[in-house]
Design a protein around this motif. Structure first.
Motif: not given
Length: 89
Positions: A11-21, A68-72
């Motif tokens: 789930v973390i990997n999926y969200l980190a790729s920019g997709k929603g779930l 999951m949004e990248d804030t950096h």
């Protein structure tokens, strides 16, 4: 050593790729029965260092979609495929 990714990691990997779930998508893709609890665990893990933020929005049908949004800002040297596996760019 076990090379199988846990449901939470996928789930973390999926969200980190920019997709929603949504909860239904999480159940069908990853076998996650309680996405809200999984997101709570993930949130405490990824937001601890300030590089990622878990956000959510309501869908037209009233379900919650998590992101999951990248804030950096910066360029990543890796990405994730459709299965949630990490690869070098």
């Amino acid at each position: 050593m076990n090379n199988t990714l846990t449901k939470k990691r996928r789930v973390i990997n999926y969200l980190a790729s920019g997709k929603g779930l949504t909860p239904n998508e999480a159940k069908s893709r990853f076998g996650v029965g309680n996405l809200r609890a999984t997101i709570s665990d993930i949130r405490s893990q990824v937001e601890a260092f300030g590089n990622w933020e878990i956000t959510s929005e309501s869908t037209a049908t009233g379900m919650t979609r998590y992101f999951m949004e990248d804030t950096h800002p910066g360029n990543r040297t890796y990405g994730y495929d459709a299965e949630g596996n990490r690869y070098s760019l």
